[in-house]
Design a protein around this motif. Structure first.
Motif, short mmCIF file in Angstrom:
data_model
loop_
_atom_site.label_atom_id
_atom_site.label_comp_id
_atom_site.label_asym_id
_atom_site.label_seq_id
_atom_site.Cartn_x
_atom_site.Cartn_y
_atom_site.Cartn_z
N UNK A 1 0.81 -1.19 0.00
CA UNK A 1 0.00 0.00 0.00
C UNK A 1 0.86 1.27 0.00
N UNK A 2 1.99 1.23 0.64
CA UNK A 2 2.82 2.42 0.73
C UNK A 2 3.37 2.84 -0.63
N UNK A 3 3.63 1.87 -1.49
CA UNK A 3 4.15 2.19 -2.82
C UNK A 3 3.10 2.94 -3.62
N UNK A 4 1.86 2.54 -3.53
CA UNK A 4 0.78 3.20 -4.25
C UNK A 4 0.56 4.60 -3.68
N UNK A 5 0.60 4.75 -2.35
CA UNK A 5 0.40 6.06 -1.74
C UNK A 5 1.53 7.00 -2.14
N UNK A 6 2.77 6.51 -2.18
CA UNK A 6 3.89 7.34 -2.59
C UNK A 6 3.78 7.74 -4.05
N UNK A 7 3.32 6.81 -4.88
CA UNK A 7 3.15 7.13 -6.30
C UNK A 7 2.06 8.17 -6.49
N UNK A 8 1.02 8.11 -5.68
CA UNK A 8 -0.06 9.09 -5.78
C UNK A 8 0.43 10.47 -5.39
N UNK A 9 1.22 10.55 -4.33
CA UNK A 9 1.78 11.84 -3.92
C UNK A 9 2.72 12.39 -4.98
N UNK A 10 3.49 11.49 -5.56
CA UNK A 10 4.43 11.92 -6.59
C UNK A 10 3.68 12.41 -7.83
N UNK A 11 2.60 11.73 -8.19
CA UNK A 11 1.79 12.15 -9.32
C UNK A 11 1.15 13.51 -9.09
N UNK A 12 0.70 13.73 -7.87
CA UNK A 12 0.10 15.03 -7.54
C UNK A 12 1.15 16.14 -7.61
N UNK A 13 2.35 15.83 -7.14
CA UNK A 13 3.43 16.81 -7.19
C UNK A 13 3.78 17.14 -8.64
N UNK A 14 3.85 16.13 -9.50
CA UNK A 14 4.17 16.36 -10.90
C UNK A 14 3.07 17.16 -11.60
N UNK A 15 1.81 16.87 -11.27
CA UNK A 15 0.70 17.62 -11.84
C UNK A 15 0.77 19.08 -11.43
N UNK A 16 1.06 19.31 -10.17
CA UNK A 16 1.18 20.68 -9.67
C UNK A 16 2.33 21.40 -10.36
N UNK A 17 3.44 20.71 -10.57
CA UNK A 17 4.59 21.33 -11.24
C UNK A 17 4.27 21.63 -12.70
N UNK A 18 3.52 20.76 -13.36
CA UNK A 18 3.12 21.02 -14.75
C UNK A 18 2.21 22.24 -14.84
N UNK A 19 1.28 22.36 -13.91
CA UNK A 19 0.38 23.51 -13.92
C UNK A 19 1.15 24.79 -13.65
#
Length: 156
Positions: A1-19
């Motif tokens: 579960x931790x790998x998925x949660x970390x990937x979700x946080x990383x995806x959110x960070x990348x989305x924020x950086x793209x915006x």
């Protein structure tokens, strides 16, 4: 579960950086085209700077004289257009400022089209459109500088 949660946080960070990156890129484009309308005063300042350098003046003198020359060209152009100068003089001043700004906008549009990898027709179309819009912005700023100076700031 931790790998998925970390990937979700990383995806959110990348989305924020793209915006935020897209917002910064649009702001830089706006700054590029707004500053292109000062092409004639900047060219006059650079030409004087090179002439003074070739004559052997020091860097402080060159920079000070070039700054004063650029500001003087801008102030003189605005004064001639806004004052009681004859119509042919106003027209010549407006055409000089607008022509220099349109050329700078055309070159900026060409560079952006090349960076975007556009084909030849789209490249020339974007360059022509950006030159036209930059020339119009220069004309609007030169003819009615009070409108751009009194534009209200964005409030939060």
């Amino acid at each position: 579960m931790e790998v998925v949660a970390g990937a979700s946080d990383r995806g959110m960070f990348m989305t924020l950086m793209l915006i935020l990156g897209a917002i910064a890129a649009l702001y830089c484009l706006r700054l590029l085209f707004r500053s292109a309308k000062f092409a004639l005063p900047v060219c006059a300042a650079i030409a004087l700077g090179f002439a003074l350098r070739d004559l052997g003046f020091g860097w402080l003198t060159i920079l000070g004289s070039a700054l004063i020359a650029g500001l003087a060209v801008l102030a003189l152009g605005r004064r001639l257009v806004g004052g009681a100068a004859p119509f042919p003089v106003k027209l010549c001043v407006i055409l000089m400022f607008v022509g220099a700004a349109a050329f700078a906008g055309y070159q900026a549009g060409t560079a952006l089209a090349i960076l975007g990898g556009l084909e030849a027709g789209a490249k020339h179309g974007l360059a022509f459109l950006s030159g036209l819009l930059t020339g119009y912005a220069s004309w609007r700023d030169l003819v009615s500088p009070a409108v751009s100076a009194e534009r209200p700031a964005l409030s939060v």
